[in-house]
Design a protein around this motif. Structure first.
Motif, PDB file in Angstrom:
ATOM      1  N   SER A   3       4.139  -1.619  -7.828  1.00  0.00           N
ATOM      2  CA  SER A   3       4.582  -0.323  -8.316  1.00  0.00           C
ATOM      3  C   SER A   3       3.782   0.787  -7.654  1.00  0.00           C
ATOM      4  O   SER A   3       2.679   0.559  -7.132  1.00  0.00           O
ATOM      5  CB  SER A   3       4.405  -0.233  -9.832  1.00  0.00           C
ATOM      6  OG  SER A   3       3.023  -0.157 -10.169  1.00  0.00           O
ATOM      7  N   GLU A   4       4.348   1.992  -7.676  1.00  0.00           N
ATOM      8  CA  GLU A   4       3.655   3.125  -7.077  1.00  0.00           C
ATOM      9  C   GLU A   4       2.325   3.387  -7.769  1.00  0.00           C
ATOM     10  O   GLU A   4       1.326   3.705  -7.111  1.00  0.00           O
ATOM     11  CB  GLU A   4       4.546   4.365  -7.160  1.00  0.00           C
ATOM     12  CG  GLU A   4       3.958   5.584  -6.486  1.00  0.00           C
ATOM     13  CD  GLU A   4       4.923   6.755  -6.457  1.00  0.00           C
ATOM     14  OE1 GLU A   4       4.438   7.907  -6.444  1.00  0.00           O
ATOM     15  OE2 GLU A   4       6.135   6.523  -6.461  1.00  0.00           O
ATOM     16  N   GLN A   5       2.289   3.238  -9.103  1.00  0.00           N
ATOM     17  CA  GLN A   5       1.050   3.471  -9.837  1.00  0.00           C
ATOM     18  C   GLN A   5      -0.010   2.426  -9.477  1.00  0.00           C
ATOM     19  O   GLN A   5      -1.193   2.747  -9.351  1.00  0.00           O
ATOM     20  CB  GLN A   5       1.321   3.447 -11.351  1.00  0.00           C
ATOM     21  CG  GLN A   5       2.014   4.701 -11.868  1.00  0.00           C
ATOM     22  CD  GLN A   5       1.194   5.957 -11.598  1.00  0.00           C
ATOM     23  OE1 GLN A   5      -0.022   5.990 -11.798  1.00  0.00           O
ATOM     24  NE2 GLN A   5       1.855   7.005 -11.129  1.00  0.00           N
ATOM     25  N   THR A   6       0.416   1.184  -9.310  1.00  0.00           N
ATOM     26  CA  THR A   6      -0.531   0.137  -8.923  1.00  0.00           C
ATOM     27  C   THR A   6      -1.106   0.416  -7.547  1.00  0.00           C
ATOM     28  O   THR A   6      -2.315   0.294  -7.317  1.00  0.00           O
ATOM     29  CB  THR A   6       0.166  -1.230  -8.926  1.00  0.00           C
ATOM     30  OG1 THR A   6       0.619  -1.522 -10.252  1.00  0.00           O
ATOM     31  CG2 THR A   6      -0.793  -2.326  -8.467  1.00  0.00           C
ATOM     32  N   LEU A  51      -1.330   3.339  -6.121  1.00  0.00           N
ATOM     33  CA  LEU A  51      -2.172   4.525  -6.207  1.00  0.00           C
ATOM     34  C   LEU A  51      -3.558   4.176  -6.740  1.00  0.00           C
ATOM     35  O   LEU A  51      -4.574   4.643  -6.206  1.00  0.00           O
ATOM     36  CB  LEU A  51      -1.514   5.577  -7.103  1.00  0.00           C
ATOM     37  CG  LEU A  51      -2.289   6.881  -7.301  1.00  0.00           C
ATOM     38  CD1 LEU A  51      -2.511   7.592  -5.969  1.00  0.00           C
ATOM     39  CD2 LEU A  51      -1.545   7.799  -8.273  1.00  0.00           C
ATOM     40  N   ARG A  52      -3.606   3.351  -7.788  1.00  0.00           N
ATOM     41  CA  ARG A  52      -4.903   2.936  -8.343  1.00  0.00           C
ATOM     42  C   ARG A  52      -5.696   2.131  -7.308  1.00  0.00           C
ATOM     43  O   ARG A  52      -6.913   2.307  -7.171  1.00  0.00           O
ATOM     44  CB  ARG A  52      -4.700   2.115  -9.620  1.00  0.00           C
ATOM     45  CG  ARG A  52      -4.276   2.940 -10.823  1.00  0.00           C
ATOM     46  CD  ARG A  52      -4.449   2.139 -12.112  1.00  0.00           C
ATOM     47  NE  ARG A  52      -3.551   0.981 -12.126  1.00  0.00           N
ATOM     48  CZ  ARG A  52      -2.330   0.985 -12.634  1.00  0.00           C
ATOM     49  NH1 ARG A  52      -1.848   2.105 -13.161  1.00  0.00           N
ATOM     50  NH2 ARG A  52      -1.583  -0.107 -12.623  1.00  0.00           N
ATOM     51  N   GLY A  53      -5.012   1.266  -6.588  1.00  0.00           N
ATOM     52  CA  GLY A  53      -5.695   0.482  -5.572  1.00  0.00           C
ATOM     53  C   GLY A  53      -6.235   1.346  -4.446  1.00  0.00           C
ATOM     54  O   GLY A  53      -7.364   1.143  -3.984  1.00  0.00           O
ATOM     55  N   TRP A  54      -5.437   2.328  -4.017  1.00  0.00           N
ATOM     56  CA  TRP A  54      -5.886   3.220  -2.950  1.00  0.00           C
ATOM     57  C   TRP A  54      -7.060   4.064  -3.412  1.00  0.00           C
ATOM     58  O   TRP A  54      -8.006   4.296  -2.656  1.00  0.00           O
ATOM     59  CB  TRP A  54      -4.737   4.113  -2.495  1.00  0.00           C
ATOM     60  CG  TRP A  54      -5.137   5.039  -1.383  1.00  0.00           C
ATOM     61  CD1 TRP A  54      -5.394   6.380  -1.469  1.00  0.00           C
ATOM     62  CD2 TRP A  54      -5.348   4.687  -0.013  1.00  0.00           C
ATOM     63  NE1 TRP A  54      -5.743   6.889  -0.248  1.00  0.00           N
ATOM     64  CE2 TRP A  54      -5.727   5.876   0.665  1.00  0.00           C
ATOM     65  CE3 TRP A  54      -5.261   3.504   0.700  1.00  0.00           C
ATOM     66  CZ2 TRP A  54      -6.013   5.896   2.029  1.00  0.00           C
ATOM     67  CZ3 TRP A  54      -5.540   3.519   2.061  1.00  0.00           C
ATOM     68  CH2 TRP A  54      -5.918   4.710   2.711  1.00  0.00           C
ATOM     69  N   ARG A  55      -7.024   4.507  -4.666  1.00  0.00           N
ATOM     70  CA  ARG A  55      -8.123   5.333  -5.179  1.00  0.00           C
ATOM     71  C   ARG A  55      -9.416   4.529  -5.258  1.00  0.00           C
ATOM     72  O   ARG A  55     -10.497   5.051  -4.946  1.00  0.00           O
ATOM     73  CB  ARG A  55      -7.749   5.903  -6.549  1.00  0.00           C
ATOM     74  CG  ARG A  55      -8.782   6.832  -7.138  1.00  0.00           C
ATOM     75  CD  ARG A  55      -8.177   7.781  -8.136  1.00  0.00           C
ATOM     76  NE  ARG A  55      -7.380   8.799  -7.476  1.00  0.00           N
ATOM     77  CZ  ARG A  55      -6.684   9.745  -8.130  1.00  0.00           C
ATOM     78  NH1 ARG A  55      -6.688   9.787  -9.446  1.00  0.00           N
ATOM     79  NH2 ARG A  55      -6.002  10.641  -7.464  1.00  0.00           N
ATOM     80  N   ALA A  56      -9.318   3.268  -5.644  1.00  0.00           N
ATOM     81  CA  ALA A  56     -10.511   2.417  -5.666  1.00  0.00           C
ATOM     82  C   ALA A  56     -11.053   2.223  -4.256  1.00  0.00           C
ATOM     83  O   ALA A  56     -12.274   2.264  -4.022  1.00  0.00           O
ATOM     84  CB  ALA A  56     -10.176   1.067  -6.295  1.00  0.00           C
ATOM     85  N   ASN A  78      -6.667  16.306  -5.397  1.00  0.00           N
ATOM     86  CA  ASN A  78      -7.382  15.117  -5.847  1.00  0.00           C
ATOM     87  C   ASN A  78      -8.884  15.395  -5.895  1.00  0.00           C
ATOM     88  O   ASN A  78      -9.354  16.377  -5.311  1.00  0.00           O
ATOM     89  CB  ASN A  78      -7.108  13.952  -4.890  1.00  0.00           C
ATOM     90  CG  ASN A  78      -5.728  13.340  -5.091  1.00  0.00           C
ATOM     91  OD1 ASN A  78      -5.142  13.440  -6.162  1.00  0.00           O
ATOM     92  ND2 ASN A  78      -5.210  12.704  -4.048  1.00  0.00           N
ATOM     93  N   GLU A 116     -12.194  11.914  -2.830  1.00  0.00           N
ATOM     94  CA  GLU A 116     -10.978  11.239  -2.384  1.00  0.00           C
ATOM     95  C   GLU A 116     -10.310  12.005  -1.241  1.00  0.00           C
ATOM     96  O   GLU A 116      -9.788  11.404  -0.295  1.00  0.00           O
ATOM     97  CB  GLU A 116     -10.008  11.076  -3.557  1.00  0.00           C
ATOM     98  CG  GLU A 116      -8.763  10.288  -3.204  1.00  0.00           C
ATOM     99  CD  GLU A 116      -7.875  10.039  -4.403  1.00  0.00           C
ATOM    100  OE1 GLU A 116      -6.760   9.522  -4.201  1.00  0.00           O
ATOM    101  OE2 GLU A 116      -8.282  10.351  -5.548  1.00  0.00           O
TER     102      GLU A 116
END
Length: 261
Positions: A4-7, A9-14, A237, A241
């Protein structure tokens, strides 16, 4: 497996957090140009940041990169170039952003919704009771050498979901209306929500000199980039980031991940 897009996004932010604080972001710096997108600055509307945060951003960017007008990111240079863009035409751009641009002598493009210029009760979202720049304020900005006014469609729809017959009014029709209202040429375009299809990009290419979008895309900007589809990163952001996203390391990592996602 489709993530998913949210998943993602969270992975990229980490990854961005680890990349920035480990200083991996500084390993390569070949000068790949980038475009930053902002929305609200001090008004509390979408993606709002404080004016002092923007001032700190501009001060840092001006010290480390070459801050240029949008067309210049498509040109090669010895130093990484960054262009600033602001979406939706909120009134806080006139009140809070322009003084900072003047202070640092930095150019920027602001993308305006045509319906918002003529209808003071208009709002493109139910989430906020948005306050947009007035026609008089936009008239002043047309004469401001650091600011270029661009087209953000007639009513801020998701162009990728519109029938083809409606695209002309939203893109070229809005361009004509803004040009007539402000007595100036409107040659830059921004896709609302980062949504577009092949025909929308074709129409922007036929009617405008440049088009920008921004949904976290990480491809590099080069001389071969389609002028009608220039990618941007989100300047609102957290700044650690943003610094990661500006790096050539992030671009290389992002392009590699995109092959497998």
């Amino acid at each position: 497996m489709v993530l998913s897009e949210q998943t993602m996004l969270r992975g990229w932010r980490a990854l961005a957090f680890a990349g920035h604080y480990s200083r991996v972001e500084a390993l390569t710096d070949d000068g790949l140009n980038k475009v930053l997108r902002y929305h609200a600055v001090g008004s509390g509307f979408y993606d709002n940041i404080d004016p002092e945060r923007l001032r700190r951003d501009v001060e840092y960017l001006d010290a480390h990169y070459e801050l240029v007008d949008l067309p210049e990111v498509l040109e090669s240079s010895e130093q990484k170039r960054i262009a600033l863009t602001f979406d939706d035409g909120y009134r806080d751009f006139y009140r809070n952003v322009v003084p900072i641009l003047r202070e640092y002598e930095v150019p920027a493009t602001v993308f305006v919704i045509a319906d918002a210029v003529e209808d003071r009760s208009y709002s493109h979202t139910e989430q906020f009771d948005c306050e947009y720049m007035t026609r008089e304020e936009l008239d002043e900005l047309v004469d401001e050498e650091l600011v270029t006014v661009g087209n953000h469609t007639r009513s801020h729809p998701r162009l990728g979901e519109l029938p083809h017959e409606d695209l002309e009014d939203e893109i070229a029709g809005a361009q004509r209306r803004l040009g007539s209202l402000l007595d100036t040429e409107i040659r830059r375009f921004c896709y609302p929500y980062g949504s577009f299809g092949e025909r929308a990009v074709e129409l922007v290419g036929e009617t405008h000199d440049f088009g920008v979008f921004g949904r976290g895309r990480r491809e590099p900007i080069t001389q071969s980039t389609d002028p009608a589809a220039i990618p941007r990163i989100n300047g609102a952001n957290p700044f650690w980031e943003v610094r990661w996203d500006l790096s050539d390391t992030a671009t290389a990592v992002g392009m590699t991940l995109d092959r497998f996602v």
